[in-house]
Design a protein around this motif. Structure first.
Motif, short mmCIF file in Angstrom:
data_model
loop_
_atom_site.label_atom_id
_atom_site.label_comp_id
_atom_site.label_asym_id
_atom_site.label_seq_id
_atom_site.Cartn_x
_atom_site.Cartn_y
_atom_site.Cartn_z
N TYR A 1 -7.68 5.37 -10.62
CA TYR A 1 -7.64 6.16 -9.39
C TYR A 1 -6.48 7.17 -9.44
O TYR A 1 -6.66 8.34 -9.13
CB TYR A 1 -7.49 5.24 -8.18
CG TYR A 1 -7.33 5.97 -6.88
CD1 TYR A 1 -8.42 6.56 -6.24
CD2 TYR A 1 -6.07 6.10 -6.29
CE1 TYR A 1 -8.26 7.24 -5.05
CE2 TYR A 1 -5.91 6.78 -5.10
CZ TYR A 1 -7.01 7.36 -4.48
OH TYR A 1 -6.84 8.04 -3.31
N ALA A 2 -5.30 6.69 -9.82
CA ALA A 2 -4.14 7.58 -9.89
C ALA A 2 -4.33 8.64 -10.96
O ALA A 2 -4.01 9.81 -10.76
CB ALA A 2 -2.87 6.77 -10.17
N ASN B 1 -6.44 11.42 -9.82
CA ASN B 1 -5.86 12.26 -8.77
C ASN B 1 -4.70 13.14 -9.21
O ASN B 1 -4.26 13.97 -8.44
CB ASN B 1 -5.40 11.38 -7.60
CG ASN B 1 -6.55 11.01 -6.71
OD1 ASN B 1 -7.02 11.85 -5.96
ND2 ASN B 1 -7.01 9.78 -6.82
N VAL B 2 -4.20 12.98 -10.42
CA VAL B 2 -3.06 13.80 -10.85
C VAL B 2 -3.48 15.00 -11.68
O VAL B 2 -2.66 15.85 -11.97
CB VAL B 2 -2.01 12.98 -11.64
CG1 VAL B 2 -1.38 11.94 -10.76
CG2 VAL B 2 -2.59 12.39 -12.89
N MET C 1 1.34 8.39 -4.48
CA MET C 1 1.05 7.18 -5.26
C MET C 1 2.32 6.36 -5.44
O MET C 1 3.42 6.90 -5.49
CB MET C 1 0.51 7.56 -6.64
CG MET C 1 -0.67 8.48 -6.63
SD MET C 1 -2.12 7.60 -6.18
CE MET C 1 -3.30 8.93 -6.14
N ARG C 2 2.15 5.06 -5.55
CA ARG C 2 3.27 4.17 -5.81
C ARG C 2 3.56 4.12 -7.30
O ARG C 2 2.64 4.20 -8.12
CB ARG C 2 2.97 2.77 -5.29
CG ARG C 2 2.92 2.72 -3.78
CD ARG C 2 2.69 1.32 -3.32
NE ARG C 2 3.79 0.52 -3.80
CZ ARG C 2 4.51 -0.28 -3.03
NH1 ARG C 2 4.23 -0.40 -1.78
NH2 ARG C 2 5.50 -0.98 -3.53
N ARG D 1 7.92 4.24 -2.03
CA ARG D 1 6.89 4.46 -3.05
C ARG D 1 7.29 3.94 -4.42
O ARG D 1 6.48 3.94 -5.34
CB ARG D 1 6.58 5.96 -3.16
CG ARG D 1 6.02 6.55 -1.93
CD ARG D 1 4.54 6.37 -1.93
NE ARG D 1 3.98 6.83 -0.70
CZ ARG D 1 2.97 6.23 -0.11
NH1 ARG D 1 2.43 5.17 -0.65
NH2 ARG D 1 2.50 6.69 1.00
N ILE E 1 -1.14 3.12 -15.77
CA ILE E 1 -1.58 3.90 -14.61
C ILE E 1 -3.01 3.50 -14.27
O ILE E 1 -3.82 3.25 -15.15
CB ILE E 1 -1.46 5.42 -14.90
CG1 ILE E 1 -1.75 6.25 -13.66
CG2 ILE E 1 -2.30 5.82 -16.08
CD1 ILE E 1 -1.36 7.71 -13.79
N SER E 2 -3.28 3.43 -12.98
CA SER E 2 -4.64 3.07 -12.55
C SER E 2 -5.58 4.25 -12.76
O SER E 2 -5.15 5.41 -12.83
CB SER E 2 -4.63 2.67 -11.07
OG SER E 2 -4.42 3.81 -10.25
N LEU F 1 2.36 12.23 -9.28
CA LEU F 1 2.10 10.98 -8.58
C LEU F 1 2.83 10.95 -7.23
O LEU F 1 2.28 10.52 -6.22
CB LEU F 1 2.52 9.78 -9.43
CG LEU F 1 1.66 9.48 -10.66
CD1 LEU F 1 2.34 8.44 -11.54
CD2 LEU F 1 0.28 9.02 -10.25
N LYS G 1 1.18 13.18 -4.61
CA LYS G 1 -0.08 12.62 -4.11
C LYS G 1 0.12 11.31 -3.36
O LYS G 1 -0.83 10.68 -2.93
CB LYS G 1 -1.06 12.39 -5.28
CG LYS G 1 -1.42 13.64 -6.03
CD LYS G 1 -2.28 14.55 -5.19
CE LYS G 1 -2.63 15.79 -6.00
NZ LYS G 1 -3.85 16.39 -5.63
#
Length: 163
Positions: free
Chosen positions: A13-14, A17-18, A42-43, A157, A10-11, A37, A40
């Protein structure tokens, strides 16, 4: 396809955000992560890795696991609908889910009332039961269409990575 397989990349950034501090802590955390994910936007990439099991015994108590994770998944489903389709951006899909659930619920309640009226009050069953069945069927169809449209809206996604 198997989020419990144990491989997660997982990045930063992701992850930021979770809300990692609020993720489910038991064996269902990966499902919780996927729902967050998705909500939000996210891919997610599905990387095929074969599961390799040795002679070890699982420590999962399945009666507890199924009860807890099913409850978490149901709560997450409603949370995702609220966040993704009402809070972050309005999407008509929310109306499909709402109308479908309300209509199916009304049909189910009407069906139960029909059976009660037949057994206890000796009232005729056909008209009440038919109307209830129609309401339940229409509501169920709206729910199925909502799920289908939901899957189609999220299809872009998900990425399949095969080796």
């Amino acid at each position: 396809m198997d989020p419990q397989n144990g491989y997660t990349a997982i990045s930063h950034y992701a992850l930021a955000n979770v809300g990692i501090e609020n993720l489910y802590e038991y064996y269902g955390y990966c499902n919780d992560l996927l729902v967050k994910l998705n909500a939000k936007g996210m891919r997610v990439a599905d990387v095929a890795i074969p599961a390799v099991y040795g002679d070890e015994n699982s420590s999962i108590d399945y009666t507890t696991y199924i009860r807890k994770v099913s409850g978490m998944l149901l709560r997450n489903f409603f949370w995702r609908l609220k966040v993704k389709y009402l809070v972050l951006d309005f999407h008509p899909l929310a109306l499909f889910y709402l109308f479908g659930a309300a209509t199916a619920g009304l049909g189910l309640a009407g069906g139960l009332w029909s059976v009660y009226a037949k057994v206890v009050l000796s009232d005729p069953l056909f008209m009440r039961a038919s109307a209830s069945l129609l309401l339940f069927s229409v509501g169920s169809m709206f729910l199925m269409f909502a799920m289908l449209f939901d899957m189609q809206a999220n299809e872009s996604r998900e990425v399949q990575v095969r080796e």
